[in-house]
Design an enzyme around this catalytic site. Structure first.
Site, mmCIF file in Angstrom:
data_model
loop_
_atom_site.group_PDB
_atom_site.id
_atom_site.type_symbol
_atom_site.label_atom_id
_atom_site.label_comp_id
_atom_site.label_asym_id
_atom_site.label_seq_id
_atom_site.Cartn_x
_atom_site.Cartn_y
_atom_site.Cartn_z
ATOM 1 N N GLY A 45 0.902 -1.341 0.088
ATOM 2 C CA GLY A 45 -0.010 0.067 0.082
ATOM 3 C C GLY A 45 0.959 1.350 -0.039
ATOM 4 N N LEU A 108 6.436 2.068 4.250
ATOM 5 C CA LEU A 108 7.609 2.494 3.643
ATOM 6 C C LEU A 108 8.289 3.683 4.081
ATOM 7 C CD1 LEU A 108 6.461 1.519 -0.243
ATOM 8 C CD2 LEU A 108 7.887 0.176 1.554
ATOM 9 N N GLU A 150 -3.535 2.746 5.152
ATOM 10 C CA GLU A 150 -3.492 3.833 4.210
ATOM 11 C C GLU A 150 -4.419 5.091 4.378
ATOM 12 O OE1 GLU A 150 -0.743 3.568 2.453
ATOM 13 O OE2 GLU A 150 -0.465 1.487 3.105
ATOM 14 N N HIS A 153 -3.008 7.293 6.774
ATOM 15 C CA HIS A 153 -1.858 8.219 6.247
ATOM 16 C C HIS A 153 -2.781 9.477 5.405
ATOM 17 C CE1 HIS A 153 1.769 6.391 6.054
ATOM 18 N NE2 HIS A 153 1.574 5.399 5.679
HETATM 19 ZN ZN ZN Z 1 2.517 3.410 5.791
#
Ligand code: ZN
Length: 191
Positions: A45, A108, A150, A153
């Site tokens: 993701g 990430l 996600e 985020h």
């Molecule tokens: Zn993340």
């Protein structure tokens, strides 16, 4: 085009994304670049904030992780989560279903940092897809976790915000180092 991934300590990760009201050619380009970036890093993701855009846009593809099951319901009927991938969600709204469960997560924007996060087992999701169509589905398992990570985020919320106190304390030295390195790199870039 592969894009640089913004790391923890970069203020963009704390920005709430603006609604995407129209799927313009620029948005299509960004979506393609986000998939390329996510795949290059073996992620499942990626949110627009992580590539420097404060937008309500995320891309998801859980297929690379085969040992953590997902469930999917479309119109109340069970469906194959893999055939629903890759997934583009614009302006997603997520409603929790069921009890919170703990599970491991990475991000990430936090290289080599992993920790358990408690999240509702399943979620009901409504969003717009890359064609500008409304989509709604119920996700469970890994897919539910990924959608929640996600969507967080897109609202400037990071997985460390949802970790238990002990987990976060354990990770604190690594988090502090990462934040300091990111801030130093940003400062250097501005000179
Ligand atoms: Zn993340």
């Amino acid at each position: 085009m592969k894009l640089p991934v913004h790391k923890y300590g970069d203020p963009i990760l704390r920005k709430k994304g603006a609604l995407v009201t129209e799927v313009t050619p620029e948005i299509h380009k960004l979506i393609a670049a986000m998939f390329e970036t996510m795949e290059a890093h073996h992620g499942v993701g990626l949110a627009a904030q992580q590539v420097g855009h404060a937008l309500q846009l995320t891309v998801i593809d859980i297929r690379p992780i085969e040992d953590r099951p997902s469930t999917l319901h479309l119109n109340g009927k069970p469906a194959d989560p893999n055939s629903f991938m890759p997934l583009v969600l614009l302006n997603p709204v997520v409603l929790p279903v069921g009890e919170p469960v703990a599970g491991p997560e990475g991000c990430l924007s936090f290289p080599k940092i992993y920790g358990d996060v408690e999240r509702p087992e399943s979620v009901d999701v409504t969003a717009t897809n890359e064609k500008g169509e409304k989509v709604s589905f119920r996700a469970g398992g890994l897919l539910a976790r990924c959608v929640q990570h996600e969507t967080d985020h897109l609202n400037g919320i990071l997985f460390i915000d949802r970790m238990g106190r002990e987990t976060k304390e354990e990770l604190k030295p690594d988090l502090d180092d990462l934040q300091a390195a990111t801030k130093a790199a940003l400062k250097k870039g501005k000179k």
